[in-house]
Design a protein around this motif. Structure first.
Motif, PDB file in Angstrom:
ATOM      1  N   VAL A 247      78.612 -33.840  -3.732  1.00  0.00           N
ATOM      2  CA  VAL A 247      79.168 -32.584  -3.224  1.00  0.00           C
ATOM      3  C   VAL A 247      80.044 -31.899  -4.269  1.00  0.00           C
ATOM      4  O   VAL A 247      80.373 -30.735  -4.134  1.00  0.00           O
ATOM      5  CB  VAL A 247      79.967 -32.788  -1.915  1.00  0.00           C
ATOM      6  CG1 VAL A 247      79.024 -33.134  -0.771  1.00  0.00           C
ATOM      7  CG2 VAL A 247      81.025 -33.869  -2.064  1.00  0.00           C
ATOM      8  N   LEU A 248      80.448 -32.649  -5.296  1.00  0.00           N
ATOM      9  CA  LEU A 248      81.229 -32.042  -6.380  1.00  0.00           C
ATOM     10  C   LEU A 248      80.493 -32.252  -7.699  1.00  0.00           C
ATOM     11  O   LEU A 248      80.001 -33.342  -7.980  1.00  0.00           O
ATOM     12  CB  LEU A 248      82.615 -32.683  -6.462  1.00  0.00           C
ATOM     13  CG  LEU A 248      83.583 -32.380  -5.319  1.00  0.00           C
ATOM     14  CD1 LEU A 248      84.843 -33.222  -5.449  1.00  0.00           C
ATOM     15  CD2 LEU A 248      83.951 -30.902  -5.294  1.00  0.00           C
ATOM     16  N   THR A 249      80.445 -31.200  -8.500  1.00  0.00           N
ATOM     17  CA  THR A 249      79.780 -31.312  -9.797  1.00  0.00           C
ATOM     18  C   THR A 249      80.741 -31.979 -10.787  1.00  0.00           C
ATOM     19  O   THR A 249      81.945 -32.083 -10.530  1.00  0.00           O
ATOM     20  CB  THR A 249      79.438 -29.921 -10.347  1.00  0.00           C
ATOM     21  OG1 THR A 249      80.673 -29.210 -10.543  1.00  0.00           O
ATOM     22  CG2 THR A 249      78.571 -29.144  -9.388  1.00  0.00           C
ATOM     23  N   GLY A 250      80.226 -32.385 -11.914  1.00  0.00           N
ATOM     24  CA  GLY A 250      81.065 -32.975 -12.953  1.00  0.00           C
ATOM     25  C   GLY A 250      82.192 -32.045 -13.352  1.00  0.00           C
ATOM     26  O   GLY A 250      83.340 -32.460 -13.537  1.00  0.00           O
ATOM     27  N   GLU A 251      81.869 -30.775 -13.458  1.00  0.00           N
ATOM     28  CA  GLU A 251      82.893 -29.799 -13.840  1.00  0.00           C
ATOM     29  C   GLU A 251      84.007 -29.756 -12.788  1.00  0.00           C
ATOM     30  O   GLU A 251      85.190 -29.737 -13.118  1.00  0.00           O
ATOM     31  CB  GLU A 251      82.268 -28.404 -13.974  1.00  0.00           C
ATOM     32  CG  GLU A 251      83.266 -27.357 -14.432  1.00  0.00           C
ATOM     33  CD  GLU A 251      83.029 -25.984 -13.830  1.00  0.00           C
ATOM     34  OE1 GLU A 251      81.968 -25.765 -13.216  1.00  0.00           O
ATOM     35  OE2 GLU A 251      83.918 -25.135 -13.960  1.00  0.00           O
ATOM     36  N   LEU A 252      83.630 -29.746 -11.516  1.00  0.00           N
ATOM     37  CA  LEU A 252      84.637 -29.654 -10.463  1.00  0.00           C
ATOM     38  C   LEU A 252      85.489 -30.922 -10.392  1.00  0.00           C
ATOM     39  O   LEU A 252      86.674 -30.870 -10.068  1.00  0.00           O
ATOM     40  CB  LEU A 252      83.979 -29.348  -9.109  1.00  0.00           C
ATOM     41  CG  LEU A 252      83.346 -27.954  -9.003  1.00  0.00           C
ATOM     42  CD1 LEU A 252      82.707 -27.749  -7.635  1.00  0.00           C
ATOM     43  CD2 LEU A 252      84.366 -26.852  -9.253  1.00  0.00           C
TER      44      LEU A 252
END
Ligand code: ADP
Ligand code: ZN
Ligand code: ZN
Length: 802
Positions: A74-79
């Protein structure tokens, strides 16, 4: 990689780190960073976010992850990185930062359900578990040892979906659809061959031929007053196919938005957009301040910048203030980009928001338009971030994590090497100062479209009204102007500021306001003690019974509400048709839109309202704007009061005469000579900026100094005071001599829900270790906060000083 590093859902300073867990064999290829998992923690099982995977750990006795909550991250690496940065910047816990990035539905402990999307055959293991059902509780899937690898694959292929059960009406909705599965000519033949008594079946087939395209089963059956029993044989014979289709609870039906195309830009717009295009083309991060007067065509610049981002195959985030997220604003983006746009608005239900978020996650849209939290849209190929009305304080979250969307935007802009545009007619002082210093690049639109002039602003001096015997809340000038518009069948917007009434004390005779001798801030009236207090430095004095300037006895606290205004307006001008728009009349969902539509359809002459009508509205027939009490904002106990007044008056004035009819503005005030009122009436941002910067310099406020606010609360007043005092002492010992610490002093809202509140404010220029020092202070009080229900909150960038 069988160790997962997890941030657990326990907001406390000891747990604000990564915990190692072993990944059980059956989850090994499945768990990825950015997924939520269930882990054992002490005696409990709790939720956590997987930040990364590792092959070993420095601890031996590791526990196993119990289960995964997500099948796709649900969260990208960036987030994940961004969350860490936010928690460090705002001194909040990692877990709070991650929670802030996700839609509500994913935050609460909702039940999960697997949802079959097709009639297509599933892998055997799954088919067996579904056993003819459309839905399968995730718990059951786990209990019956479903194969997670197969499930993950089926999800990727779009055969199954994970659904979160909120309330039944808020979960994702699907509908059974029917379509014809043979050539029309074959269907006609089938109709002819059906036995005579099969009337319903014949009807169904001919209807479907006629409708040409998939139809909803429910709609079709109800239209023909028949049931599924007549349909079934047709499906069995392969004449009709049924399938499931998700109905997005799309509150913004695309067909409601007539499409627009790019307008040829004016010279000024052209000059402004050029460097933005360059930054997009060359993938170079740059922050632009688009300073454009109201009606100068900023939005068109946004739209065309976004267009080139989309053409490049990238994505765009547009932030607009919550209250400006009006149907008119949505229309401009939907009108240009249609179904490529997702809208995130707080008025949407949790389910609707989740639907919009999912469109972003699945890359079904390229543009998101939304309020503050839309800055966390999980796009992975961002090409531009735009913040409209960048001066709006609603971009700052006033709860943990206390982040400012502008800072997050710039952080993401750097990561994606893309431009960030901050747009405003009245940029925040800090922003404009940065543009002056060359940190941001200034782009200017100084002219209104079609060279329309800014409406003429008249200042109505309410002291004179009083002296002339007019005790009503309407000046003679405003009353006459209203009557003139009514006669011409033109429309009027009346604006009343709701915030901050009854807090400051003013003389109605001379306009004198009681201020702190040390802070240049209006004193706040405390009814119980009949005293006036400064909320910056704790200065206080008795409520005077006559004005210290002119000795008049008409000195009193100030304030009035929209309802009262409506009543007296009706008395004064009985023939006026009024629409009142405030928190009370817009509580129901959709009422905001309804009232605006009524006004647009000229079902009323006057739109009377609070902040919510100050922005974004664009009515061709409005030629008069009245501001009833400009002073109520001016004397908030806030060093930004003058700036906020200037911004608001400029915004409100911008509502008049936006089209062919010329506009006029009447601002009622007791202090027409105040520089923010006077310069707003001349639309003189530059001079206001200079004057206000001078004030900020002499009183040591931002942008010359930074501020941090520490607020302590507890049910016992003495305790609060003592703790705050200790904090001040501690900080005084640690921080440099150039730094000032104001307080301890009662917060402007001294008691909320039976908790007393005290605060201290740190004013500093250079404190590289400030965050460390504050963290240290927090650990000193950690025991006390845990044992005794003490609360210490830190705001590293306070905007709301209440
Ligand atoms: P702002 O966002 O700066 O307040 P808007 O974008 O609302 O200004 O523009 C004001 C009006 O001018 C809108 O009705 C818009 O459609 C129109 N407009 C903007 N750019 C152009 C253009 N290049 N040519 C013609 N009309 C334009
Ligand atoms: Zn006076
Ligand atoms: Zn003071």
């Amino acid at each position: 990689m069988n160790i997962a590093k997890v941030v657990v859902d326990v907001p406390s300073s000891q747990t604000n780190r990564l915990f190692d867990y072993k990944v059980p064999a059956h989850l090994r290829d499945m768990i990825k960073p950015g997924m939520r998992v269930i882990v054992p923690f002490g005696p409990r099982k709790i939720m956590g976010y997987v930040l990364r995977l590792a092959s070993d750990s420095q601890f031996d006795k590791l526990k196993y992850i119990t289960d995964t909550m997500d099948v796709t991250p649900v969260l990208t690496g960036e987030l994940l990185e961004l969350g860490k940065w936010i928690s460090e910047q705002t001194l909040s816990y990692y877990i709070s930062a991650y929670q802030a990035m996700l839609p509500q539905v994913l935050k609460a402990k909702y039940k999960k359900e697997l949802h079959r999307l097709t009639e297509e055959e599933l892998p055997e293991n799954l088919e067996k578990l579904f056993a003819g059902r459309d839905f399968l509780a995730y718990e059951e899937f786990i209990e019956r040892k479903g194969n997670l690898g197969l499930l993950q694959k089926a999800i990727q292929e779009g055969l199954i979906e994970v659904n979160y059960l909120v309330k039944s009406r808020e979960t994702k909705k699907t509908e059974t659809m029917l379509s014809i599965s043979k050539e029309p000519i074959l269907i006609e033949q089938a109709i002819a061959e059906l036995p005579k008594q099969a009337v319903r079946q014949k009807e169904l087939l001919s209807q479907m031929l006629e409708m040409d395209g998939p139809v909803s089963q429910k709609e079709l059956l109800s239209r023909l007053h028949t049931t599924r029993s007549s349909l079934k044989p047709l499906i069995d014979r392969g004449l009709i196919t049924e399938f499931k289709q998700e109905i997005y609870r799309n509150p913004y039906q695309d067909e409601n938005y007539p499409r627009t195309t790019a307008l040829p830009l004016t010279d000024q717009q052209e000059a402004a957009i050029k460097p933005v295009h360059k930054s997009i083309e060359e993938n170079e991060h740059e922050v632009f301040l688009l300073h454009g007067v109201t009606g100068s065509g900023k939005t068109e610049v946004y739209l065309q910048s976004i267009q080139s981002v989309i053409d490049k195959g990238q994505e765009a985030i547009v932030l607009v203030p919550e209250i400006a997220l009006t149907p008119q604003m949505v229309q401009r983006f939907k009108g240009r980009f249609g179904s490529k746009v997702a809208v995130l608005h707080s008025a949407l239900s949790a389910g609707e928001k989740f639907d919009e978020w999912r469109k972003i996650q699945r890359k079904e849209v390229q543009v998101v338009v939304g309020a503050r939290s839309a800055i966390f849209a999980p796009f992975e190929n961002l090409g531009i971030i735009i913040i409209d009305e960048e001066h709006e304080t609603s971009y700052k979250q006033e709860d943990h994590p206390r982040y400012h969307a502008r800072d997050v935007a710039i952080h993401r802009g750097k990561y994606h090497a893309c431009p960030v545009i901050l747009g405003s007619a009245t940029p925040m002082l800090e922003t404009y100062a940065r543009a002056q210093k060359g940190v941001y690049r200034l782009l200017t639109l100084s002219k209104r479209m079609n060279n329309a002039t800014m409406p003429v602003v008249h200042l109505a001096d309410m002291r004179e009204e009083l002296h002339a015997g007019n005790r009503s809340m309407f000046s003679r000038q405003l009353k006459e102007a209203i009557e003139e518009r009514l006669a011409k069948k033109e429309q009027i917007v009346l604006f009343l500021n709701r915030r901050g009434y009854s807090t400051f004390v003013m003389c109605r005779d001379c306009g004198h306001v009681m201020e702190c001798p040390h802070c240049d801030i209006a004193l706040t009236y405390h009814r119980n003690s009949e005293r006036l207090k400064c909320h910056y430095c704790s200065y206080e004095e008795r409520m005077p019974n006559k004005c210290p300037e002119c000795e008049s006895k008409t000195i009193r606290y100030f304030g009035t509400g929209t309802q009262k205004v409506e009543e007296s307006l009706t008395k004064l001008i009985p023939q006026a048709r009024i629409i009142r728009m405030d928190v009370d009349t817009t509580r129901k969902k959709g009422s905001h839109e309804k009232l605006l539509n009524q006004f647009a359809n000229k079902e009323a002459d006057i739109l009377l309202g609070t902040q919510m009508i100050a922005k974004g509205l664009d009515f061709a027939n409005v030629t008069l704007v009245g501001v009833l009490a400009a002073d109520s904002l001016l004397h908030l106990p806030d060093f930004r009061a003058a700036e906020k007044t200037f911004q608001l008056l400029t915004q409100v004035s911008g509502r008049a005469g936006r089209h062919s009819l010329p506009g006029e503005v009447v601002i009622q005030t007791y202090t027409p000579e105040h520089y923010s009122v006077e310069m707003a009436s001349q639309y003189d941002y530059e001079n206001f900026y200079r004057k206000e910067m001078g004030m900020r310099r002499s009183f040591h406020y931002p942008p010359y100094y930074y501020l941090s606010l520490i607020t302590v609360s507890h049910s016992n007043q003495v305790k609060v005071m003592e703790v705050t005092k200790k904090i001040v002492q501690f900080l005084n010992n640690k921080l440099s001599a150039q730094t000032t610490i104001l307080g301890p002093t009662p917060s402007p809202l001294t008691r909320i829900k039976d908790r007393y509140r005290f605060q201290c404010m740190i004013k500093y220029k250079n404190e590289p270790d400030l965050r460390k020092t504050i963290r240290k202070m927090l650990t000193i009080f950690e025991e006390d906060t845990k044992q005794n229900d003490l609360l210490i909150s830190v705001d590293m960038q306070p905007y709301q000083l209440m």
